[in-house]
Design a protein around this motif. Structure first.
Motif: not given
Length: 113
Positions: A45, A57-61, A63, A88
């Motif tokens: 991912e 830009n970041y994955a929501g998990s 951010k 993680d």
């Protein structure tokens, strides 16, 4: 052809921090760079990306906890990871593309007591 080499992974306790580095064999100043991760039994991912102008830009998990940055003079991309959680835990990969996808070999991050 670009070779990517990640470093900086390891074992850390929950709440701890790590800084991953991705060193490229050539210039990356015109490349979008990204960090991905793959946990056991899960698909790879996207974690974070940074454009050649520095837009991120970041994955929501992740951010608010992770920060991607780049140093074009050193042909290196970083991922600062703070407030690490057990979820993680994964192998983290550096990625770029120029008509062809380039991946590093990955670096293991384990978050555990």
């Amino acid at each position: 052809q670009v070779q990517l080499v990640e470093s900086g992974g390891g074992l850390v306790q929950p709440g701890g921090s790590l800084r991953l580095s991705c060193a490229a064999s050539g210039s990356i100043s015109n490349n979008v760079m990204g960090w991905y991760r793959q946990a056991p039994g899960k698909q790879r991912e996207l974690v974070a990306v940074i454009s050649r102008s520095g837009i991120t830009n970041y994955a929501g998990s992740v951010k608010g906890r992770f920060t991607i940055s780049r140093d074009n003079a050193k042909n290196t991309v970083y991922l600062q990871m703070n407030s690490l959680k057990p979820e993680d835990t994964a192998v983290y990969y550096c990625h770029t593309s120029n008509r062809v996808d380039y991946w590093g070999q990955g670096t293991q991050v384990t978050v555990s007591t």
